[in-house]
Design an enzyme around this catalytic site. Structure first.
Site, PDB file in Angstrom:
ATOM      1  N   GLU A  49       0.990  -1.141  -0.023  1.00 20.18           N
ATOM      2  CA  GLU A  49      -0.124   0.006  -0.081  1.00 20.18           C
ATOM      3  C   GLU A  49       1.090   1.172  -0.008  1.00 20.18           C
ATOM      4  O   GLU A  49       0.352   2.186  -0.393  1.00 20.18           O
ATOM      5  CB  GLU A  49      -0.905  -0.023   1.279  1.00 20.18           C
ATOM      6  CG  GLU A  49      -2.128  -0.937   0.870  1.00 20.18           C
ATOM      7  CD  GLU A  49      -1.629  -2.248   1.601  1.00 20.18           C
ATOM      8  OE1 GLU A  49      -0.702  -2.482   1.838  1.00 20.18           O
ATOM      9  OE2 GLU A  49      -2.437  -3.386   1.673  1.00 20.18           O
ATOM     10  N   PHE A 111     -11.345  -7.592  14.337  1.00 16.12           N
ATOM     11  CA  PHE A 111     -10.104  -7.923  13.464  1.00 16.12           C
ATOM     12  C   PHE A 111      -9.698  -6.677  12.357  1.00 16.12           C
ATOM     13  O   PHE A 111     -10.735  -6.221  11.747  1.00 16.12           O
ATOM     14  CB  PHE A 111     -10.481  -9.057  12.907  1.00 16.12           C
ATOM     15  CG  PHE A 111      -9.657  -9.688  11.842  1.00 16.12           C
ATOM     16  CD1 PHE A 111      -8.187  -9.982  12.524  1.00 16.12           C
ATOM     17  CD2 PHE A 111      -9.866  -9.821  10.377  1.00 16.12           C
ATOM     18  CE1 PHE A 111      -7.316 -10.508  11.273  1.00 16.12           C
ATOM     19  CE2 PHE A 111      -9.072 -10.224   9.567  1.00 16.12           C
ATOM     20  CZ  PHE A 111      -7.569 -10.676   9.783  1.00 16.12           C
ATOM     21  N   GLN A 112      -8.329  -6.508  11.992  1.00  9.20           N
ATOM     22  CA  GLN A 112      -8.285  -5.594  11.085  1.00  9.20           C
ATOM     23  C   GLN A 112      -8.534  -4.047  11.192  1.00  9.20           C
ATOM     24  O   GLN A 112      -8.930  -3.369  10.494  1.00  9.20           O
ATOM     25  CB  GLN A 112      -8.390  -5.980   9.746  1.00  9.20           C
ATOM     26  CG  GLN A 112      -7.346  -7.207   9.537  1.00  9.20           C
ATOM     27  CD  GLN A 112      -7.171  -7.564   8.065  1.00  9.20           C
ATOM     28  OE1 GLN A 112      -8.210  -7.429   7.197  1.00  9.20           O
ATOM     29  NE2 GLN A 112      -5.973  -8.083   7.815  1.00  9.20           N
ATOM     30  N   LYS A 161     -17.361  -1.316   6.322  1.00  8.32           N
ATOM     31  CA  LYS A 161     -18.023  -2.350   5.485  1.00  8.32           C
ATOM     32  C   LYS A 161     -19.555  -2.488   5.200  1.00  8.32           C
ATOM     33  O   LYS A 161     -19.942  -2.394   4.202  1.00  8.32           O
ATOM     34  CB  LYS A 161     -17.475  -3.712   6.213  1.00  8.32           C
ATOM     35  CG  LYS A 161     -17.129  -4.861   5.350  1.00  8.32           C
ATOM     36  CD  LYS A 161     -16.556  -5.897   6.295  1.00  8.32           C
ATOM     37  CE  LYS A 161     -16.718  -7.169   5.381  1.00  8.32           C
ATOM     38  NZ  LYS A 161     -16.000  -8.299   6.055  1.00  8.32           N
ATOM     39  N   MET A 468      24.102   9.190   2.091  1.00  5.04           N
ATOM     40  CA  MET A 468      23.997  10.475   2.576  1.00  5.04           C
ATOM     41  C   MET A 468      24.144  10.368   4.152  1.00  5.04           C
ATOM     42  O   MET A 468      24.824  11.412   4.602  1.00  5.04           O
ATOM     43  CB  MET A 468      22.448  10.990   2.296  1.00  5.04           C
ATOM     44  CG  MET A 468      22.383  12.540   2.754  1.00  5.04           C
ATOM     45  SD  MET A 468      23.629  13.440   2.010  1.00  5.04           S
ATOM     46  CE  MET A 468      22.768  14.302   0.850  1.00  5.04           C
TER      47      MET A 468
HETATM   48  C1  LIG Z   1      12.122   5.957   4.984  1.00  7.85           C
HETATM   49  C2  LIG Z   1      13.507   6.487   5.480  1.00  7.85           C
HETATM   50  N1  LIG Z   1      14.315   5.919   6.392  1.00  7.85           N
HETATM   51  C3  LIG Z   1      15.689   6.803   6.878  1.00  7.85           C
HETATM   52  C4  LIG Z   1      15.890   7.731   5.981  1.00  7.85           C
HETATM   53  C5  LIG Z   1      16.907   8.483   6.614  1.00  7.85           C
HETATM   54  N2  LIG Z   1      18.136   8.602   5.217  1.00  7.85           N
HETATM   55  C6  LIG Z   1      18.145   9.625   4.533  1.00  7.85           C
HETATM   56  S1  LIG Z   1      19.212   9.424   3.320  1.00  7.85           S
HETATM   57  C7  LIG Z   1      19.657   8.037   3.702  1.00  7.85           C
HETATM   58  C8  LIG Z   1      20.550   7.167   2.901  1.00  7.85           C
HETATM   59  C9  LIG Z   1      20.040   6.882   1.756  1.00  7.85           C
HETATM   60  O1  LIG Z   1      20.868   5.843   0.929  1.00  7.85           O
HETATM   61  P1  LIG Z   1      20.582   5.351  -0.616  1.00  7.85           P
HETATM   62  O2  LIG Z   1      19.355   5.338  -0.875  1.00  7.85           O
HETATM   63  O3  LIG Z   1      21.542   4.062  -0.859  1.00  7.85           O
HETATM   64  O4  LIG Z   1      21.128   6.460  -1.301  1.00  7.85           O
HETATM   65  P2  LIG Z   1      22.628   7.356  -1.577  1.00  7.85           P
HETATM   66  O5  LIG Z   1      22.336   8.325  -0.288  1.00  7.85           O
HETATM   67  O6  LIG Z   1      23.305   6.395  -1.223  1.00  7.85           O
HETATM   68  O7  LIG Z   1      22.575   8.103  -2.708  1.00  7.85           O
HETATM   69  C10 LIG Z   1      18.851   7.640   4.771  1.00  7.85           C
HETATM   70  C11 LIG Z   1      19.001   6.261   5.477  1.00  7.85           C
HETATM   71  C12 LIG Z   1      14.884   8.414   5.158  1.00  7.85           C
HETATM   72  N3  LIG Z   1      15.171   9.745   4.594  1.00  7.85           N
HETATM   73  N4  LIG Z   1      13.938   7.773   4.943  1.00  7.85           N
END
Ligand SMILES: Cc1ncc(C[n+]2csc(CCOP(=O)(O)OP(=O)(O)O)c2C)c(N)n1
Length: 558
Positions: A49, A111-112, A161, A468
């Protein structure tokens, strides 16, 4: 004629000209799905979803039409939460329809059962729990109206529902009556005159443009204003595409990973005209030092944004397009040769650069994409370094062609958003620029792309890490890479793509980039390109956390 609540709901969607719904079925929406089967509405079955919510969001961003998403009660509904929050933060119109347990079972830990109207109060513009099936046509009409007008946003309709099963004689109201809901569209005439005067008096004006310009379709008026009064334009992540990146007045993105020219311009301008932007902390950095020499104009449809994060001298509440239309005849033609010369010097002195040492670097890949698509594709991004490199290097020319999670920064957004964009714009090339971490957050949607033959292209900038976060650990936590290296457990993305029935190819050398991209773009089907980039590449320039825009970190200078 008597009909069921479920049928009334689908009929009401048709009345709103809905032609596609993204969703996932379950017990509480069985009746809806049954009616859907015989309706002309296209249903796209995602594999989660969250994917459906992001796809509806991407569809809305790419087409300008509201996205519609459907899910069952309980876990189906709660799986929409991230997607709705994402849309809420970026002001994207979505109507979400969730099933609910029967009205007699609500509040009994059935439920749900999940209290989705309670859960989504802070992340929707409005929500409804339908208690009487006769209200369905009115509620659907209102929901679409609220989602798409004023400052757009997600609206949720929770349908128990027994309400979808109830037999009613539906009557579709002609008018909407929402006495308390009256967005202001026309800016105050006196305030608009003040803006015109401020532009006349300014010698270093700057337009700071956000997603509101795209939402209101004000890009032509914006361009007319910039050209008439010779005002340089910088954009937020959400504003990319609102002004052609190739225009001589464009400064690209501002903020944490903005260009130096853009950020220095903010520091040195004497008039900052914010249009449909919200002074997000990723833009302002240390707020006390943002635009320190400028008078500030803020044009926004949401009065709650004015003065929320930043002091404003001339507020104008209204729709960007209408306000700019009213402003244009009052603005005198001007030119600012000295200001532009200074900006141009910054542009030349501080171009975006990276090491060119024969290694596969992400910037090269994005440069190649930019050249190949020439502003004609829809680019979505995931979140992280991939997103910022894309924002820096891709040069969008048209609105609605750069789609990224701005406010929430949701990893896993880009791929399902690309699917939604591709559904909405079947003739366009849609590319998701992704990180290996983000892609895995909604990787199951490969099945959706394959199932509906949606030829989205995933350009995976595979650095084997959560780049990042790793960058921040490198810069601010003494290179202690706590739980950010994923290389060893990454799947073989090419095999994975193929296992789903998509195409895949791995790229390790710079001289393969062009060929691989051409191959992917020409294929009629979803493709994953696994680019093995340098793992420790960083995004620069960078305003360090709580830093000021004129004090940016650069490669090698730390
Ligand atoms: C759902 C979610 N969880 C954690 C984060 C924190 N976060 C921001 S950037 C990042 C790393 C992203 O890694 P990747 O997708 O491999 O991209 P890159 O930075 O290597 O290009 C994280 C963990 C986030 N923005 N969103």
């Amino acid at each position: 004629m008597r009909t069921s609540g479920a049928a009334a709901l689908i009929e009401s969607l048709l009345e709103q000209k809905v032609d596609v719904v993204f969703g996932y079925p379950g017990g509480a929406v069985l009746a809806l799905y049954d009616v859907l089967l015989d309706s002309p509405i296209r249903h796209i079955l995602t594999r989660h979803e969250q994917g459906a919510a992001h796809a509806a969001d991407g569809y809305a961003r790419a087409t300008g039409k509201p996205g519609v998403v459907m899910a069952t009660s309980g876990p189906g509904a709660t799986n929409l939460v991230t997607g709705l929050t994402n849309a809420y933060m970026d002001s994207i119109p979505i109507v979400a329809i969730t099933g609910q347990v029967a009205t007699t079972m609500i509040g009994k830990d059935s439920f749900q059962e999940a209290d989705i109207t309670g859960i989504t109060i802070p992340i929707t513009k409005h929500n409804y729990l339908v208690k009487d099936a006769r209200d369905i046509p009115r509620i659907v009409k209102e929901a679409f109206h609220i989602a798409t007008t004023g400052r757009p946003g997600p609206v949720l309709i929770d349908l128990p529902k027994d309400v979808s099963a109830a037999q009613i004689r539906p009557s579709h109201p002609k008018e909407i009556s929402l006495p308390g809901y009256k967005p202001t569209y026309d800016g105050h005439a006196m305030q608009i005159q003040r803006v015109a005067k401020a532009i006349e008096e300014a010698s270093r004006p700057l337009l700071y443009v956000g997603g509101g310009v795209i939402t209101s379709g004000a890009h032509e008026e914006l361009r007319a204003l910039a050209e008439l009064a010779d005002i340089p334009v910088t954009m937020t992540l959400m504003g990319l595409g609102a002004f052609p990146a190739t225009h001589e007045l464009s400064l690209g993105m501002l903020g944490m990973h903005g260009t130096k020219a853009a950020n220095y311009s903010v520091c040195e301008c004497d008039l900052l005209i914010a249009v449909g932007a919200r002074f997000d902390d990723r833009v302002t950095g240390k707020v006390e030092a943002f635009a320190p020499k400028a008078r500030v104009v803020h044009i926004d449809i949401d009065p709650a944004e004015i003065g929320k994060n930043f002091h404003v001298d001339i507020p104008v509440v209204g729709d960007a397009k209408r306000v700019l239309k009213a402003l244009l005849p009052l603005v005198k033609r001007k030119s600012h040769p000295e200001w532009k010369a200074l900006i141009s010097e910054w542009k030349t002195r501080y171009p975006l650069t990276y090491k060119k040492d024969g290694k596969l670097r992400p910037q090269m890949i994005i440069e190649a994409i930019n050249e190949l698509v020439d502003g004609k594709a829809i680019i979505t991004t995931e979140v992280g370094q991939n997103q910022m490199w894309a924002a820096q290097i891709i040069k969008p020319i048209h609105p609605r062609t750069f789609i990224s999670s701005g406010g929430l920064g949701t990893m896993g957004f880009g791929f399902p958003a690309a699917i939604g964009a591709q559904v909405g714009c079947p003739d366009k090339l849609v590319i998701d620029i992704a990180g290996d971490g983000s892609f895995q957050m909604n990787i199951q949607e490969l099945a959706t792309a394959v199932g509906y033959n949606l030829p989205v292209k995933v350009v995976l900038l595979n650095n084997g890490c959560l780049g990042m976060v790793r960058q921040w650990q490198e810069l601010f936590f003494k290179r202690r890479y706590s739980h950010t290296i994923i290389a060893k457990s990454n799947p073989d993305f090419v095999k994975l793509a193929e296992a789903y029935g998509a195409h895949g190819r791995m790229v390790t050398e710079p001289d393969e980039i062009h060929d691989a991209l051409k191959w992917a773009f020409d294929l009629d089907g979803p493709v994953v390109l696994d680019f093995r980039i340098e793992p420790e590449e960083n995004v620069f320039p960078m305003v360090p956390p709580d830093g000021t825009l004129n004090n940016m970190l650069e490669e090698g200078v730390r």
